[in-house]
Enzyme design. Structure first.
Site, short mmCIF file in Angstrom:
data_model
loop_
_atom_site.label_atom_id
_atom_site.label_comp_id
_atom_site.label_asym_id
_atom_site.label_seq_id
_atom_site.Cartn_x
_atom_site.Cartn_y
_atom_site.Cartn_z
N HIS A 301 0.86 -1.19 0.00
CA HIS A 301 0.00 0.00 0.00
C HIS A 301 0.88 1.23 0.00
O HIS A 301 1.95 1.25 0.62
CB HIS A 301 -0.91 0.02 1.23
CG HIS A 301 -1.83 -1.16 1.33
ND1 HIS A 301 -3.00 -1.25 0.61
CD2 HIS A 301 -1.74 -2.30 2.05
CE1 HIS A 301 -3.60 -2.39 0.90
NE2 HIS A 301 -2.85 -3.05 1.78
N GLY A 305 -2.00 4.54 -3.93
CA GLY A 305 -2.90 3.41 -4.09
C GLY A 305 -2.22 2.12 -3.66
O GLY A 305 -1.14 2.13 -3.06
N SER A 306 -2.85 1.00 -3.98
CA SER A 306 -2.34 -0.32 -3.58
C SER A 306 -1.73 -1.03 -4.79
O SER A 306 -2.10 -0.78 -5.93
CB SER A 306 -3.47 -1.17 -3.00
OG SER A 306 -4.02 -0.55 -1.85
N ASP A 417 8.58 11.20 -2.55
CA ASP A 417 8.10 10.20 -1.58
C ASP A 417 9.08 9.05 -1.47
O ASP A 417 8.72 7.88 -1.61
CB ASP A 417 6.71 9.70 -1.99
CG ASP A 417 6.02 8.95 -0.85
OD1 ASP A 417 6.42 9.12 0.31
OD2 ASP A 417 5.08 8.19 -1.13
#
Length: 572
Positions: A301, A305-306, A417
């Protein structure tokens, strides 16, 4: 004269009635179909989530799995083929099967008045076949074989289509008989057609309307007040029909202006199809390989999203990142950003195989890496995780990927990220940076003000968190945090830091250990004793330099690569 006027107004009323029926059927029929599908879903048991896309809050019913519609959004085909070892013999790759459903068939299926194909074979369906199916006048194909219905209809497969594209007379009579009494001799599993014999008089009897024995005779005299009533009623009906016409077609025009083309299930694939090792990929193949995005196939995850594992064949396994629909302003923005990634290629970036983008579904397809992600690698701390050569290789691979994004891409790509879960490994401990394609793209400027902070708490640079001003130095800060986690036993916001003041993190802890002369205690158990201590200290200083508050002191990723290459140990 009276008869002429009466005839004219009767024709007008008939036309108005027929026209109003058409308008109301167009405006309400699709809504009725959606309600019928939802009621049908509630009658099924769906342990594998085959019908997870049947959600009126997230998509139009015409985009639901197994459903096909005409231009008026009316359901014309419903195909949900169950799958087991026996049924696989019945379906080829061009006609695949899905995980089994269960339960009963709701009588609501009889409300799909425009349906032509109803195919629910090889599911675990039980109970009675609804008699309302006989009311489906446009039904051409009915395939219910391989289920466990009670009575004599446990395996039914009939078709109203002939090989010459004209209705097959025998099948047509069988369907007529089925609609009338539901007494059909079931087909065998090999679809051998054994039609029940019956007299043609039955069909003629069904088509013949019953006689009207009460037909009054004589002429009806019309008085002026009756004529006036007819005229008034006709005018009212005409005005109402005009209003209904503008209301319905204005809504239809508005809907068509918002959705100019029907949503398609296309898959954009970047892999060269001429490659002998590649296989054709389609939307259905990928979604089915993820088991329809089931939790059992979920391997991670993230903020976007996953991610799901999709094993198409044993030699063709992919990672599918299903994005949260609504994160982008529209699919045009999505297509624009993804198109820029076709030229972003580096040995330490995950390979983008293809993507799908529509108003209700967006996902990216990457190559699958069997080594998992760096977060799990650090948690497990198996013997390879203690070897300096392995840890150095991972740090260098990630630095190379970031240096490429910052220095060699035009426009430059900021990740925003960077964290261990976004760094993937293969079986030989080669590291690959993922999720870079979802970062914002920069032009030639050195910095860019964003509308919100992306990233994960604990890895976000302080200047980015406070001002929303992002640069490549924000990625450098996040990289420094990852290196500290890689060489130590601490997390970015480790629970052991709770006894210190607010804001105490892995950077503060590493500085504290250095100031107290305990540098060796920074490293994970056994690494200081086995690794080259001078090189370990250099990597520690590099990580701390990457995380200083001053952007001008932080090194570039190109400089980080140069330092790591200088202290590179012998190859694995």
């Amino acid at each position: 004269m009276k008869k002429v006027i009466l005839a004219l107004f009767l024709v007008l009323n008939l036309f108005a009635f027929s026209f109003s029926r058409k308008l109301f059927s167009e405006s309400g029929g699709s809504h009725d179909d959606e309600a019928a599908l939802l009621e049908l879903k509630s009658s099924f048991s769906d342990p594998n989530g085959v019908l997870s896309s049947w959600n009126p809050d997230s998509s139009n019913h015409c985009s639901w799995f197994g459903v096909s519609c005409n231009s008026d959004s009316r359901v014309v085909s419903l195909i949900l083929r169950g799958c087991d070892e026996a049924s696989r013999l019945h379906f080829s790759a061009s006609s695949p099967c899905s995980s089994k459903l269960g339960g009963e068939i709701s009588p609501a299926v009889g409300d799909l008045s425009e349906i032509r194909v109803l195919s629910l074979p090889f599911n675990d369906l039980v109970g009675q076949i609804p008699k309302k199916i006989r009311n489906l006048e446009k039904l051409e194909v009915l395939d219910l074989q391989g289920n466990s219905f009670t009575g004599e209809f446990n395996r039914i497969r009939v078709s109203n289509r002939g090989s010459d594209e004209k209705p097959n007379l025998s099948i047509r009579r069988l369907l007529a008989k089925f609609r009338k009494s539901l007494k059909v001799d079931p087909f065998s599993s090999n679809a051998a057609r054994k039609l029940m014999s019956f007299n043609e008089e039955d069909e003629e009897e069904e088509a013949s309307p019953s006689a009207d024995h009460s037909s009054p005779s004589g002429k009806t005299k019309l008085y002026p007040i009756e004529i006036a009533s007819i005229i008034s009623a006709s005018i009212i009906v005409f005005v109402l029909l005009v209003l209904v016409f503008f209301f319905v077609y204005s809504r239809k025009w508005k809907r068509n202006s918002q959705i100019q083309v029907a949503e398609t299930k296309e898959l954009k694939v970047f892999v060269d199809s001429s490659d002998s090792n590649s296989i054709p990929l389609t939307y259905e193949i990928i979604v089915r390989a993820t088991n329809y995005f089931s939790n059992s196939n979920c391997i991670g995850h993230g903020g976007f999203g996953s991610t799901y594992k999709a094993e198409v064949t044993p030699n063709h396994v992919y990672a599918v990142k299903r994005l949260s629909v609504g994160r982008f302003q529209g699919d045009q923005q999505f297509h624009a950003e993804i198109s820029a990634l076709e030229t972003v290629k580096h040995p330490n970036l995950v390979v983008l195989i293809g993507y799908h983008a529509s108003e209700t579904e967006m996902f990216l397809i990457y190559n699958y890496l069997s080594g998992g992600n760096l977060e799990d690698f650090i948690k497990e701390r198996s013997k390879p995780a203690l070897e300096w050569k392995v840890l150095h290789k991972i740090a260098l691979d990630v630095a190379r990927a970031l240096a490429y994004l910052h220095e060699q891409c035009s426009p430059k790509v900021l990740h925003r990220d960077i964290k261990p879960s976004n760094i993937l490994l293969d079986s030989k401990y080669n590291a690959y940076l993922s999720d870079f394609g979802l970062s914002k793209l920069l032009g030639t400027s050195q910095s860019h003000v964003t509308t919100g902070v992306a990233g994960t708490f604990g890895y976000v640079a302080p200047e980015y968190a406070m001002t929303c001003r992002v640069s490549e130095k924000a990625d450098v800060y996040s990289y420094g945090i990852v290196v500290l986690e890689l060489i130590s036993d601490k997390r970015a916001l480790d629970p052991s830091f709770s006894s210190h003041e607010n804001g105490f993190n892995i950077v503060s802890w590493a500085h504290m250990m250095l100031s107290q002369g305990k540098a060796k205690d920074v490293f994970t158990n056994g690494l200081w004793e086995s690794g080259p201590q001078d090189d370990l200290i250099e990597v520690l200083h590099l990580a701390l330099k990457c995380t200083v508050d001053s952007l001008s002191i932080r090194p570039t990723m190109k400089q980080a690569v140069k330092l790591l290459k200088r202290i590179q140990p012998s190859r694995l």
